[in-house]
Write a protein that holds these residues in place. Sequence first.
Motif, PDB file in Angstrom:
ATOM      1  N   SER A 116       0.821  -1.207   0.000  1.00  0.00           N
ATOM      2  CA  SER A 116       0.000   0.000   0.000  1.00  0.00           C
ATOM      3  C   SER A 116       0.858   1.261   0.000  1.00  0.00           C
ATOM      4  N   PHE A 117       0.322   2.326  -0.581  1.00  0.00           N
ATOM      5  CA  PHE A 117       1.026   3.610  -0.598  1.00  0.00           C
ATOM      6  C   PHE A 117       0.019   4.735  -0.750  1.00  0.00           C
ATOM      7  N   THR A 118       0.468   5.952  -0.470  1.00  0.00           N
ATOM      8  CA  THR A 118      -0.319   7.153  -0.743  1.00  0.00           C
ATOM      9  C   THR A 118       0.106   7.693  -2.090  1.00  0.00           C
ATOM     10  N   ASN A 119      -0.864   7.919  -2.959  1.00  0.00           N
ATOM     11  CA  ASN A 119      -0.596   8.323  -4.333  1.00  0.00           C
ATOM     12  C   ASN A 119      -0.392   9.839  -4.401  1.00  0.00           C
ATOM     13  N   THR A 120       0.862  10.280  -4.370  1.00  0.00           N
ATOM     14  CA  THR A 120       1.179  11.709  -4.374  1.00  0.00           C
ATOM     15  C   THR A 120       1.624  12.208  -5.743  1.00  0.00           C
ATOM     16  N   SER A 121       1.419  11.424  -6.776  1.00  0.00           N
ATOM     17  CA  SER A 121       1.863  11.811  -8.111  1.00  0.00           C
ATOM     18  C   SER A 121       1.121  13.027  -8.624  1.00  0.00           C
ATOM     19  N   ALA A 122       1.811  13.817  -9.452  1.00  0.00           N
ATOM     20  CA  ALA A 122       1.199  14.980 -10.079  1.00  0.00           C
ATOM     21  C   ALA A 122       0.263  14.573 -11.199  1.00  0.00           C
ATOM     22  N   LEU A 155       4.994  17.528  -7.225  1.00  0.00           N
ATOM     23  CA  LEU A 155       5.496  18.805  -7.727  1.00  0.00           C
ATOM     24  C   LEU A 155       5.149  19.975  -6.815  1.00  0.00           C
ATOM     25  N   GLY A 156       5.023  19.720  -5.533  1.00  0.00           N
ATOM     26  CA  GLY A 156       4.731  20.811  -4.613  1.00  0.00           C
ATOM     27  C   GLY A 156       4.636  20.348  -3.180  1.00  0.00           C
ATOM     28  N   GLY A 157       4.620  21.324  -2.289  1.00  0.00           N
ATOM     29  CA  GLY A 157       4.355  21.045  -0.886  1.00  0.00           C
ATOM     30  C   GLY A 157       2.879  21.269  -0.601  1.00  0.00           C
ATOM     31  N   PRO A 158       2.477  21.234   0.664  1.00  0.00           N
ATOM     32  CA  PRO A 158       1.095  21.587   0.987  1.00  0.00           C
ATOM     33  C   PRO A 158       0.814  23.009   0.499  1.00  0.00           C
ATOM     34  N   GLY A 159      -0.304  23.200  -0.162  1.00  0.00           N
ATOM     35  CA  GLY A 159      -0.591  24.519  -0.709  1.00  0.00           C
ATOM     36  C   GLY A 159      -2.005  24.613  -1.246  1.00  0.00           C
ATOM     37  N   SER A 183       2.928  26.749  -3.308  1.00  0.00           N
ATOM     38  CA  SER A 183       3.153  26.070  -2.033  1.00  0.00           C
ATOM     39  C   SER A 183       4.529  26.435  -1.514  1.00  0.00           C
ATOM     40  N   GLU A 184       4.777  26.083  -0.275  1.00  0.00           N
ATOM     41  CA  GLU A 184       6.089  26.256   0.326  1.00  0.00           C
ATOM     42  C   GLU A 184       6.604  24.906   0.803  1.00  0.00           C
ATOM     43  N   GLY A 185       7.913  24.825   0.968  1.00  0.00           N
ATOM     44  CA  GLY A 185       8.507  23.613   1.514  1.00  0.00           C
ATOM     45  C   GLY A 185       8.885  22.592   0.464  1.00  0.00           C
ATOM     46  N   PHE A 186       9.381  21.459   0.950  1.00  0.00           N
ATOM     47  CA  PHE A 186       9.834  20.379   0.078  1.00  0.00           C
ATOM     48  C   PHE A 186       8.664  19.632  -0.538  1.00  0.00           C
ATOM     49  N   TYR A 187       8.920  19.030  -1.703  1.00  0.00           N
ATOM     50  CA  TYR A 187       7.960  18.140  -2.345  1.00  0.00           C
ATOM     51  C   TYR A 187       8.074  16.750  -1.706  1.00  0.00           C
ATOM     52  N   VAL A 212       9.410  29.454  -2.541  1.00  0.00           N
ATOM     53  CA  VAL A 212       7.995  29.264  -2.864  1.00  0.00           C
ATOM     54  C   VAL A 212       7.854  28.704  -4.277  1.00  0.00           C
ATOM     55  N   SER A 213       7.066  27.651  -4.413  1.00  0.00           N
ATOM     56  CA  SER A 213       6.816  27.019  -5.709  1.00  0.00           C
ATOM     57  C   SER A 213       5.549  27.579  -6.345  1.00  0.00           C
ATOM     58  N   HIS A 214       5.574  27.689  -7.671  1.00  0.00           N
ATOM     59  CA  HIS A 214       4.384  28.078  -8.429  1.00  0.00           C
ATOM     60  C   HIS A 214       4.239  27.127  -9.602  1.00  0.00           C
TER      61      HIS A 214
END
Length: 264
Positions: A116-122, A155-159, A183-187, A212-214
């Motif tokens: 099992s995994f959490t799907n964090t893909s863009a 491709l981002g942090g929480p945002g 978003s801010e922070g690490f991906y 900051v990511s855009h």
Amino acid sequence: MKTKLFFISILFTAIFSLRANCQTYSQKNSSTPAFFTLNIKKGDKLANIYSRTIAFTGDDFAPLVFRVSGSSTYEVVDNNPLKPRFNETDLYDGRALSTGLSEIGFDGKGSYNGNSFTNTSASGLLYSSLVWGPIPAQVKEGDSWQVAITQAWELGGPGKQTITAITVDAKHNTVTLKREGSSEGFYDNDLKQIEVTLKDGKKVKMNLTPGVSHWQGFTTFKNGIVLSDELLVTRPVTLATDSLHFTGNQREYILLNAMPAEKL
């Protein structure tokens, strides 16, 4: 795209290849627009082709670029609209063919060969509520809504991001959406260090601090399946060692297109 599409940890090992997540899917009910309602049956075969690029630039070091590409096929084993399952075959260029049983859940949860995994893909095979948010009850051309992404993703942090319906083709159950956010922070699975080449040719491993990511991009869905997807994210970065301190920029993008399964 192996159940974890564009895993950055894979990207930076063995030519830094990405793990492509097959994205999630939504519940089939009367309030779900047909654009996002899965319409597949056991034995159907789906496929896509994809690539990812990560580039760093700055005045004090040589440009640094990582690229990876591949293709995947998915044979439907179970067409459950909440969590379809597929026999998945992935071929990342320069790597050996791999196969497995993948399960894709609308809530961003999935599994690959029982893991099992959490799907964090863009991006990926199907709609994902983790990065797109809940499916709206109705979608009309020009509609716009806000989505909070509550955790780090590919491709981002929480945002936060804004989703806009660019074109709507109700006759063919197809919709093109624009997503733009910051978003801010690490991906998720982000690099904390990179090795750069200085102007004198010396290679130095440096710690990376993101700004900051855009991001923005367009995605076309048909019955919940991603037909095409492109997403670009940029951010300033700071690179440092005990004695060096550089500023630079990071540019990263993904491209994904559906393909006839018999071609792959």
